[in-house]
Write a protein that holds these residues in place. Structure first.
Motif, mmCIF file in Angstrom:
data_model
loop_
_atom_site.group_PDB
_atom_site.id
_atom_site.type_symbol
_atom_site.label_atom_id
_atom_site.label_comp_id
_atom_site.label_asym_id
_atom_site.label_seq_id
_atom_site.Cartn_x
_atom_site.Cartn_y
_atom_site.Cartn_z
ATOM 1 N N CYS A 1 -4.996 -0.385 7.969
ATOM 2 C CA CYS A 1 -3.735 -0.762 8.225
ATOM 3 C C CYS A 1 -3.448 -2.180 8.332
ATOM 4 N N SER B 1 1.141 -1.463 -0.212
ATOM 5 C CA SER B 1 -0.129 -0.077 0.196
ATOM 6 C C SER B 1 0.492 1.287 0.036
ATOM 7 N N MET C 1 -0.935 -0.908 14.595
ATOM 8 C CA MET C 1 -0.405 0.559 14.513
ATOM 9 C C MET C 1 -1.053 1.139 15.524
ATOM 10 N N TRP D 1 1.144 4.177 -2.996
ATOM 11 C CA TRP D 1 0.271 5.443 -2.312
ATOM 12 C C TRP D 1 0.938 6.685 -3.061
HETATM 13 S S1 SF4 Z 1 -0.151 2.385 6.831
HETATM 14 FE FE1 SF4 Z 1 -0.395 0.549 7.101
HETATM 15 S S2 SF4 Z 1 -1.388 0.113 5.605
HETATM 16 FE FE2 SF4 Z 1 -1.450 2.491 5.283
HETATM 17 S S3 SF4 Z 1 0.982 1.552 4.141
HETATM 18 FE FE3 SF4 Z 1 1.384 2.314 6.513
HETATM 19 S S4 SF4 Z 1 1.422 0.115 6.980
HETATM 20 FE FE4 SF4 Z 1 0.867 0.108 4.356
#
Ligand code: SF4
Ligand code: SF4
Lengths: 381, 454
Positions: free
Chosen positions: B397, B156, B311, B160
């Motif tokens: 996440c 991801s 997270m 991004w």
């Molecule tokens: S916050 Fe989580 S889902 Fe988003 S890029 Fe980072 S690890 Fe990946």
């Protein structure tokens, strides 16, 4: 033609049952592959049956204790199947992809089915990196070696070339069907096309080629009934539900082309039959996205929406239907750009989010009918 | 409406428990100042004539610092907005552009903010009321001169940045580093050892070297490796101090909690590598030593010791700290805090730091396949004498939710309670307070029962 298609449909509907029969009949190894970028050629050359692991239609039950409900249907289903013991037929899983959800799935399988080897060879996902070729060749070389250890004998280079040739032939036969369909000379439905491609992901390739040749011979030039020509895009990793494909046609659409993984995305690129196999495989992998961009790979100067605009035009489609598997992040990132590009050009488009569980078919029907109406009016204008 | 959102922070203290609040370290306040200085500096980067790199992923700022570039960490920017309760306009902008709310909320917030900024560039307005207190901050984020992506594990993160690159019209040079997963499938695999470890370490180190060439090319200046060593000398010392201070928290009651370490992430993660970092962690360590001497805990009457997995929920740092304190539970360690951010500083050779840096990037806790990662979690739980695990299922996440069921299973096998609660990194709407309350209450009861039975 109907009998060939029904054989393909049966394999597509029950891929693991096919694998079990094949294994019983041949006594050879069945090797599961995760989508979307790993070549099955090496596993085939090793004497195994490479099958791309498929989502099934069963509701997620036992898997719920090992995967959150905010993961895509493919991952949830794969975990559920692994926990239900469905993968007992597999001798190994080859795994080389990079979608974060699949990484978690692989770990859940490793923990719950410890006797099943998982050969993990991560593919370089930055296709235009200066080290991409070197790294990809290294990945395939390692995989080659690991497969030899798994199978217990060396894999001859000549055999790999033969497998490449066979797989190319299979892809080119399916591409011929695509060409005919795009040209409006045959009328294969979405459901039928999925059966063709999905069975190719599972079946012994020689057997599949023979069936396709029969099918080609029997196929009559039969232009499709009039309707709105549509292009289907998206749906990575798992096959769109047949009911959704049927509905598109019931509402007046004719599918003329697609970039679905269970469609054109799977068969559009061949591997060089003359180059040394590892180089050829690496070249195939790295250049694939240049033709049909994949949102899970990074290539700076390629855009899914540009490809789609061109492909929609080339197929003469009057509208685009984007099938987005719920919770599929790679797809979600790139959807807004597709939407913006199609809005800018005034080409009708519709996004349908699909779920592993039951889809709200009635509501979908209304949306599809409206979409067809708009596309019809725009085409007439 | 905007004004309303701006003033609508979470209320001070949850109503659950005995009303006690977390006894936070005072020394971390200095970090707050450093963070503010960092952003202020960044906002004036253009005036200072500095080029700006937007980057995502692991802690590569020493490479930028050594080359006098200013840097914006996408995750830090999203977390900053979320911690200030300023994420909503950015997330709305992302939604309007077509992003689904199931998409990584860090990415949605960062991209959404970039969309607001671009809009502002295009039509000279700012999308939110000019007198809104957040407007000042948002107006200031300088656009990138380079984009660098170095995400371990999570695809991801890479996508991004691909989008950021596209949003800026594909005109900003971008460099992407692959930090591949250490799957640990070969027979010689283990933590910091085996063929895969050695081979992947070199792979990442080579890419970091290529990144310095990319930076040279786009800044027109030669890369100064001596300066990198100097910057890393501070980072390494700060990392050592942080680990020493963390180790002191094996004491009962624990003098600091996971939430103090959360507050201390910015320094090790993205602040400039200079004497301030060292001073910060010296201060933290000294305060911890002082607390040990006087028997002062991070939580009053510590009765339970917990591990936080997942997270961070950046909207809820203070809220959660108080919630656990109110039931006499000290969250003593966590995957995010105790297993990342220069956690093996001895691997860094100051004379030639790049390989050791690459290795630290590779051992981000998710970047190991589950068996090795869980083995390391077990060690931490043993060391800190943990009784229970709090699993934050962060909705968008997957990088951190992958393997959480396996982690919970291993906790249970080791006689530890585990609870799951839902939330998210930067999207508050996924957090369900009642669920956490009920589950926490149940876990406390079970831990009590376990003790009575023992
Ligand atoms: S916050 Fe989580 S889902 Fe988003 S890029 Fe980072 S690890 Fe990946
Ligand atoms: S790419 Fe999308 S469909 Fe495929 S596994 Fe990842 S989330 Fe699921």
């Amino acid at each position: 033609m109907e009998t060939v298609l029904s054989v393909l449909e049966e394999v597509a509907a029950r891929p693991l049952a096919y694998a079990r029969q094949w294994k019983e009949a041949t006594g050879r190894k069945v090797i599961g592959l995760f989508p979307m970028h790993f070549p099955g050629e090496l596993a085939h050359a090793a004497g195994g049956l490479p099958i791309i692991l498929q989502e099934d239609d069963e509701p997620i039950t036992i898997g719920q204790s090992n995967v959150f409900n905010f993961y895509c249907g493919y991952n949830r289903s794969i975990i559920d199947q692994a926990l239900r013991g469905e993968f007992a037929v597999l001798d190994a899983i080859l795994f080389g992809d990079h979608c974060v959800q699949l990484l978690g799935t692989a770990d859940v399988i490793r923990a719950n089915v410890p006797q099943l080897p998982i050969l993990f060879n991560q593919l370089c996902s930055i296709l235009d990196a200066e080290w991409a070729m070197r790294e990809t060749q290294g990945t395939f070389r390692r995989l080659w070696h690991e497969l030899e250890v798994l199978i217990g004998h060396p894999i001859d280079e000549g055999r790999v070339r033969e497998s490449i040739r066979l797989f190319n032939r299979n892809r080119s036969l399916i591409r011929q069907l695509y060409d005919l369909r795009r040209a409006g000379r045959i009328s294969l439905t979405g459901r039928q096309m999925q059966a063709v491609v999905k069975s190719s992901m599972v079946m012994d390739k020689a057997e599949h080629c023979a069936l396709l040749e029969q099918l080609m011979a029997q196929l009559k030039a039969r232009p499709p009934a009039p309707g709105v020509r549509v292009f289907l895009s998206g749906h990575l990793c798992h096959a769109p539900k047949l009911a959704v494909l049927d509905l598109v046609e019931e509402c007046g659409g004719i599918v003329v082309d697609d970039d679905l993984y269970h469609g054109f995305r799977f068969i559009f690129a061949d591997i060089d039959e003359t180059a040394p196999p590892v180089d050829a495989l690496a070249e195939w992998y790295l250049s694939r996205s240049k033709k049909v961009p994949c949102p899970t790979r990074a290539v700076k100067d390629l855009d899914w929406e540009d490809y789609l605009l061109k492909a929609v035009q080339a197929s003469g489609a009057q509208g685009l239907i984007v099938l987005l598997a719920k919770f599929c992040e790679p797809h979600m990132y790139f959807y807004p750009e597709i939407k913006a590009a199609f809005e800018k050009r005034g080409i009708p488009h519709l996004m349908i989010e699909t779920e592993h569980e039951e889809m709200p078919i009635e509501a979908l029907k209304t949306r599809l009918e409206t979409f067809m109406e708009i596309a019809r009016r725009r085409a007439a204008a | 409406m905007m004004q309303h959102i701006a003033t609508q922070g979470p209320s001070a203290s949850p109503i659950f428990g005995n009303g006690e609040r977390a006894n936070r370290l005072k020394s971390t306040k200095f970090g707050g100042r450093l963070v503010n200085d960092y952003w202020d500096n960044l906002f004036s980067a253009r005036e200072q004539g500095k080029m700006v790199v937007w980057y995502n992923g692991t802690y590569i700022p020493p490479f930028f610092h050594a080359h006098d570039l200013a840097w914006v960490h996408g995750e830090a920017w999203s977390a900053y907005l979320a911690a200030k309760h300023g994420e909503i306009p950015a997330q709305k902008a992302g939604e309007q552009w077509g992003y689904d709310r199931e998409l990584c909320s860090y990415a949605r917030t960062h991209i959404g903010q970039a969309l607001i900024d671009l809009q502002k560039l295009n039509d000279g307005t700012l999308g939110i009321a000019p007198d809104d207190p957040r407007a000042e901050t948002m107006r200031k984020l300088p656009a990138p001169d380079m984009i660098i992506n170095a995400y371990p594990y999570c695809s991801s993160g890479q996508q991004w940045d691909d989008i950021t690159y596209r949003l800026f019209g594909k005109k900003v040079p971008m460099f992407t580093i692959s930090i591949p997963l250490l799957w640990g499938g070969r027979t010689d695999a283990g933590y910091l050892r085996g063929d895969e470890w050695n081979e992947r370490s070199r792979y990442v180190a080579d890419q970091l070297m290529a990144m310095t060439r990319f930076i040279e090319e786009h800044s027109g200046r030669k890369y100064d490796f001596d300066r990198l060593s100097e910057v890393m000398s501070y980072v390494k010392r700060a990392a050592e101090l942080r680990l020493e201070a963390m180790d002191l928290c094996t004491t009962t009651p624990s003098p600091a909690s996971f939430f103090d370490w959360i507050v201390s992430i910015a320094p090790v993660n993205f602040l400039p590598g200079d004497q301030n970092l060292v001073t910060y962690f010296e201060g933290v360590k000294a305060e911890i030593q002082q607390r040990i001497a006087s028997g002062e805990g991070a939580v009053k009457d510590e009765k339970y010791r917990l591990f936080f997995d997942g997270m961070m929920n950046w909207n809820k740092v203070g809220w959660l700290a108080d919630k656990f304190a109110a039931v006499n539970a000290c969250v003593v360690a966590g995957r995010y805090t105790h297993m990342s951010f220069w956690q093996e500083p001895q691997l860094i050779d100051l004379k030639d730091p790049v390989l050791g840096m690459a290795q630290n990037y590779l051992i981000c806790p998710n970047n190991h396949g589950a068996p090795i990662m869980i083995g390391e979690i077990e060690k931490i739980c043993e060391k800190f004498n943990v009784n229970g695990m709090v699993m934050h299922a962060s909705r968008t996440c997957r990088g951190m939710t992958n393997s959480q069921f396996l982690i919970a299973d291993s906790a249970k096998r080791n006689g530890r309670q585990a609870l799951f609660f839902e939330g998210d990194v930067a999207d508050e709407s996924f957090y369900k307070d009642e669920l956490l309350n009920t589950r926490l209450e149940a876990m406390i009861e079970s831990m009590d029962a376990q003790r009575r039975a023992a």
